[in-house]
Design an enzyme around this catalytic site. Sequence first.
Site: not given
Length: 162
Positions: A17, A41, A90, A127
Amino acid sequence: MTRAVCPGTFDPVTLGHVDVVERAARLFDEVVVAVGVNASKRRLFDDAERLAMLVEATAHLPGVRVEGFTGLLTDFCTAQGADVVVKGLRGAGDYEYELPMARMNDHLSGVETVFLAARPQFTHVSSSLVKEVATLGGDVAPFLSAAVHDRLLARLAERAGG
């Protein structure tokens, strides 16, 4: 002045990131790192913790600031005066996932999306995968700043009751 937004959940922020934000900072006059905040969340780190980690991770970058946001990314971009969203890719899976969103963002507000290819050392880093590997005792230190790594291990120990 060109202002770009780098959005994400950043739970936690990885060196991948940070690499995208650093590269965006070289391309645009100002970069706003937009941290998605949503109390409903469930995340490993709460909104304030993720914001704090991003502020720390990007403190060395002039012209970069961190803001939380809820709702539509395009509304956030409009409020920030940003015409560009920067996303790291990615691989092909990320492209397939991100392209429809980029087209919708353009449709909703005319905001452009710029894709930056991940550097080879980060193409396998997410992550979610970092959290999973760390939970199982694997070494994720190469993918996180020392401060984030320490926070991750401490949080996982808390959750494990240790």
